[in-house]
Structures are given as C-alpha cells and as structure tokens.
Design an enzyme around this catalytic site. Structure first.
Site, PDB file in Angstrom:
ATOM      1  N   CYS A  10       3.052  -4.992  -9.511  1.00 23.31           N
ATOM      2  CA  CYS A  10       4.192  -4.735  -8.636  1.00 23.31           C
ATOM      3  C   CYS A  10       3.850  -3.651  -7.632  1.00 23.31           C
ATOM      4  O   CYS A  10       2.761  -3.084  -7.643  1.00 23.31           O
ATOM      5  CB  CYS A  10       5.407  -4.311  -9.467  1.00 23.31           C
ATOM      6  SG  CYS A  10       5.818  -5.449 -10.805  1.00 23.31           S
ATOM      7  N   GLY A  37       4.318  -8.172  -4.609  1.00 28.34           N
ATOM      8  CA  GLY A  37       5.326  -8.860  -5.404  1.00 28.34           C
ATOM      9  C   GLY A  37       6.379  -9.490  -4.524  1.00 28.34           C
ATOM     10  O   GLY A  37       6.885  -8.847  -3.602  1.00 28.34           O
ATOM     11  N   ASN A 111       4.926  -0.057 -12.316  1.00 28.45           N
ATOM     12  CA  ASN A 111       3.861  -1.045 -12.098  1.00 28.45           C
ATOM     13  C   ASN A 111       2.859  -0.900 -13.228  1.00 28.45           C
ATOM     14  O   ASN A 111       2.417   0.200 -13.543  1.00 28.45           O
ATOM     15  CB  ASN A 111       3.160  -0.812 -10.752  1.00 28.45           C
ATOM     16  CG  ASN A 111       1.946  -1.707 -10.586  1.00 28.45           C
ATOM     17  OD1 ASN A 111       1.931  -2.849 -11.054  1.00 28.45           O
ATOM     18  ND2 ASN A 111       0.923  -1.202  -9.928  1.00 28.45           N
ATOM     19  N   GLY A 112       2.494  -2.014 -13.859  1.00 29.12           N
ATOM     20  CA  GLY A 112       1.510  -1.976 -14.921  1.00 29.12           C
ATOM     21  C   GLY A 112       1.967  -2.716 -16.153  1.00 29.12           C
ATOM     22  O   GLY A 112       2.928  -3.495 -16.118  1.00 29.12           O
ATOM     23  N   TYR A 252      -8.677  -7.926  -4.660  1.00 27.11           N
ATOM     24  CA  TYR A 252      -7.628  -8.871  -4.272  1.00 27.11           C
ATOM     25  C   TYR A 252      -6.286  -8.262  -3.909  1.00 27.11           C
ATOM     26  O   TYR A 252      -5.724  -8.554  -2.861  1.00 27.11           O
ATOM     27  CB  TYR A 252      -7.422  -9.886  -5.399  1.00 27.11           C
ATOM     28  CG  TYR A 252      -6.324 -10.891  -5.123  1.00 27.11           C
ATOM     29  CD1 TYR A 252      -6.530 -11.979  -4.288  1.00 27.11           C
ATOM     30  CD2 TYR A 252      -5.066 -10.743  -5.689  1.00 27.11           C
ATOM     31  CE1 TYR A 252      -5.518 -12.900  -4.017  1.00 27.11           C
ATOM     32  CE2 TYR A 252      -4.044 -11.656  -5.427  1.00 27.11           C
ATOM     33  CZ  TYR A 252      -4.275 -12.725  -4.600  1.00 27.11           C
ATOM     34  OH  TYR A 252      -3.279 -13.624  -4.339  1.00 27.11           O
ATOM     35  N   CYS A 441     -12.317  -0.038 -13.939  1.00 26.92           N
ATOM     36  CA  CYS A 441     -12.156  -1.021 -15.002  1.00 26.92           C
ATOM     37  C   CYS A 441     -12.604  -2.368 -14.457  1.00 26.92           C
ATOM     38  O   CYS A 441     -12.027  -2.879 -13.486  1.00 26.92           O
ATOM     39  CB  CYS A 441     -10.700  -1.090 -15.463  1.00 26.92           C
ATOM     40  SG  CYS A 441     -10.399  -2.390 -16.688  1.00 26.92           S
ATOM     41  N   CYS A 444     -12.214  -7.642 -16.626  1.00 30.17           N
ATOM     42  CA  CYS A 444     -12.059  -9.075 -16.360  1.00 30.17           C
ATOM     43  C   CYS A 444     -13.398  -9.737 -16.074  1.00 30.17           C
ATOM     44  O   CYS A 444     -13.534 -10.959 -16.219  1.00 30.17           O
ATOM     45  CB  CYS A 444     -11.088  -9.304 -15.210  1.00 30.17           C
ATOM     46  SG  CYS A 444     -11.492  -8.413 -13.696  1.00 30.17           S
TER      47      CYS A 444
END
Length: 459
Positions: A10, A37, A111-112, A252, A441, A444
C-alpha cells in the site's frame, strides 16, 4: 495461503501543518502514490484531537469527489491507498483505521505484513478484543491501544514493536501528533519531507513534488518519528536493527522518480538494463519495454547494446497495474485491454522485450502472442531481475511457491511456454551491482528471508 488472509502493498502519507487544511495535501499525495494501490483510498483528518475519517473503494479521484475534502478539517491528516492481494475486498478493510482508546481518538495507516499476525490476534481476542476485518493493520492498532495504557502513545508503539514480527510502515495521528514508524528491518520505505509550514511523511519521495515539499531523509529502520507543535523529533531504535529494504520496491513497485534509502529508482532500473545487455549478446532491430516499470531498464539495455530503443506497446493510462489486480482472472482480463501493439514498429522486426520481472508468466505470455500476431519475426524476452522462485511473506503479492513459473519450469521450458526465441534473466550478481550493496531483502529470488517465518504465515 487461505483466502481470508490479506497481504498488502500500500501507500501511506501523513501531513502536519499550521493551517487546518492538511487533507487537500493528502489528496494530492495519494494521487502521487496511486501506483501503490488502486482498490481503496482514505483520509483521516485531525482537528484538535477529534479525528474525522473518510474512505471508500476506488481511486483517490473517485473517492474524494464534490465537497468531501472541505469537510475534512484539521492541521493533521493521514492517508492511505490500498491494494489487497487476497481476502475481502470491501470497505471494512479500507484505511486509515480509526478507533477511540484511553488516550483519545487514534487513526492509523499501514503498509506491510506481519508474519505473526494470527498469534497476536489470538492473544488480543483472549483479552476481549473484537476484530472487524482480517487485516494485520487492525491487530497493530489494537496492540498500540492495548499496550499504551493511559501513559503515552509512544509507550504503546514501542511495546507493540517488541511484539510485532514482519514488515510494517505506519503513519498515525492522535492528539496533536503525527507519528511515523518503520520496522527494524526497514523492509518497506518511509521518508520525511519539509513543507514551508510543516512536515510530510510518505511511502515514497515522489509525493513531495506534488506537495512542494523538500526531501529531508528516510526514516531509519526501527525509528519512530514524532511531529507536533514543537517540531520533529525521534525515538531511536531500542534494539538491533538492520536495513533490509525489499528489493522488489526498486524492481517494480516504486515510481521511477522516487529515491529509496538513497537509491534512485530510475538509475537502479537503467543500470539493471545495462547489466542485462552485458550478459547476453542478442542481434536484434529494436529494444522495447513493457510499460511502465520496464522502460528505464529498456533504455539502459539500448544504451549498452547499441540497439535502438523504440516503443512497441502503448499502455492504456486509465488501467491499473495488472500485477496488483486482486485475482488471476482480473489480471488476465486486464492484460487484454491494457497494452496495445504498435504494429508499424514491430512488423518484420527482431525485437528485444524488456520486462521488470516475471512472476506468474501470465502477462509476458500474452504480450509475446500479441507481438507475434503483429508480425515480429523474432522475440527475445529479458527480465531486468532474477527469476522469482520464493514467495514473499512481507507484503508483496507472490502466490504459493508452486505457482511461481520459475519453480514450475526450467528457464528453457519457460521460454518455450511463453513462445519466445530466447529468455534471459538478470543474474543475482548483477542485481547486487545495481543495488550497490547487500543491504536488501532478496528472499523472493534467493529464499534467504531476513527473519524466521512461522509455519502459520506460510500456510
């Protein structure tokens, strides 16, 4: 993941100023953060401690029509644009969330995603709390209210931070205060801007341009920012913290004109494209992007390869982002009307197609099909990030691991599946070069999560 579990990416923003018209600034800021969002938008204004919220489903421009903003009086306001990846898509989960606690009215935008949300909800339920939504944000609000007692909001936030595990960026207003919070890993961004007569907290620095605010700095991992009539002051982290900004924010989610933790999103993507060109020499006539997030990488690829950059696809500007549509069916339908091929630029040519990433393979497969139908003689697909092989539990919408195309198929099989002449992924080594370090991080891509993820969060 069960259908009632919400993972959210978000946008949040907060404004503190001298005049009682903070809400219009929030409105402009939500426009700037709309890419984060498109399911709902909300603003909560604070006038002398009395909070007045308004939120609804839709884009910011659709939600705040007529004289709604004129009714949101107050020198403090917070805002939220929401995208949920699963679960309920109704007004109950729209934010900001507002409640009344022993310290007064409080409103929160988040957000999260917490990985221990279910256990926290069990504890709070045992203590008599009643939940209206399935979102982690409601658990956070209840934690702060419950553990702040009658002492201070700062105590409630610090106590809640000791209990919460996962990714969270918060903007909160209560009393005469605007508060910003970033989790100890700094997994998602939050930055500070200076107005002529106040301050701004925002998920991304791109919102500051819309508000004529000056970028000051990023909120540090684990830091609490408090803004009141005495100005801005902070509470430094009380424990161990380490920056692990989600690299997918750079790949992204963030707007290319944003700067996240000192890194220009545009420069990062352009560099990824340049490094991608160095990995695989392809003889082609045109480098094109899948707009919009693939454009800087395609420009970088063209610069490094010497192959001309040109437009091959036109984006319907009135469509949202296909990756962040809530359901797979909606994603597939959106691709059909979102991107149109410029046949004159494609017909009879060998094209290199640059995408920011390949997650499910839905979008790129359809685009390759459309390019073939437009007369492309060769189609070489390049991803400006490594193959996505692991799910995210911290707020980015990736599905079950076995639904990720890079888990289901080998690179050669993916190439065949999407009907491309070749497929190249940016290497993890070059991703690190583009980031300028290892303080990110990248779970992914490599499966190395910055914290232990409970089984309950994975199920």
């Amino acid at each position: 993941m069960p259908d009632d579990k919400l993972h959210e990416e978000c946008g949040v923003i907060g404004v503190y100023r001298d005049e009682n018209d903070a809400a219009p600034l929030i409105y402009y800021g939500l426009y700037a953060l709309q890419h984060r969002g498109q399911e709902s938008a909300g603003i909560a204004s604070n006038l002398n401690g009395a909070i007045n919220p308004y939120k609804d489903l839709g884009l910011a421009g659709e939600v705040f029509r007529g004289d709604i903003l004129s009714k949101l009086n107050g020198n403090i306001a917070i805002g939220h644009v929401r995208y949920s990846t699963a679960g309920e898509h109704d007004l109950r989960s729209a934010q900001p969330l507002t409640a009344r606690c022993r310290l007064g009215d409080i409103s929160l935008a988040h957000n999260g995603n917490l990985v221990n949300a279910e256990s926290l909800k069990e504890i709070l339920t045992d203590q008599g709390m009643i939940f209206q939504t399935t979102s982690d944000s409601e658990a956070i609000l209840n934690l702060i209210c419950q553990y702040g007692g009658a002492h201070s909001i700062e105590a409630g936030i610090k106590n809640a931070m000791h209990l919460m595990k996962g990714a969270y960026v918060l903007v909160i207003t209560i009393g005469n205060k605007l508060i910003g919070v970033r989790d100890p890993y700094g997994l998602h961004p939050l930055c500070i801007g200076k107005l002529k007569d106040g301050w701004v907290l925002s998920s991304e620095s791109c919102a500051f341009e819309a508000l004529d605010a000056e970028f000051v700095r990023d909120v540090l991992p684990g830091e609490i920012i408090i803004i009141d009539e005495n100005g801005l002051h902070n509470i430094e982290p009380s424990g161990w913290c380490k920056k692990n900004l989600c690299v997918f924010e750079l790949v992204y989610f963030a707007r290319p004109d944003s700067i996240l933790d000192g890194v220009s999103v545009y420069d990062f993507r352009r560099t990824c494209g340049m490094l991608l060109a160095s990995q695989n020499k392809i003889d082609a006539d045109l480098v094109m992007a899948i707009p919009d997030s693939g454009i800087p990488a395609a420009i970088g690829y063209a610069e490094a390869s010497g192959i001309p950059y040109g437009e091959g696809l036109i984006k319907n500007k009135y469509m949202g982002r296909t990756f962040i549509q809530p359901t797979q069916e909606m994603r597939e339908n959106a691709v059909r009307i979102k991107l149109s091929v410029i046949r004159k630029n494609i017909e009879g040519r060998r094209v290199i197609v640059i995408d920011d990433s390949i997650v499910r393979g839905t979008t790129i497969k359809r685009i390759v099909k459309n390019l073939r139908e437009a007369g492309a003689v060769e189609i070489h697909v390049c991803s400006a990030s490594p193959a996505v092989k692991f799910p995210c539990y911290f707020g980015i919408d990736t599905p079950y691991r076995d639904r990720l195309i890079a888990v289901q198929k080998s690179q050669a099989e993916i190439c065949e599946y999407i009907d491309a002449d070749s497929l190249t992924y940016l290497s993890e080594e070059n991703l690190l070069k583009a980031c300028g370090g290892d303080l990110y991080c990248k779970a992914c891509f490599d499966g190395n999560y910055p914290m232990e993820v409970p089984l309950s969060a994975k199920s």
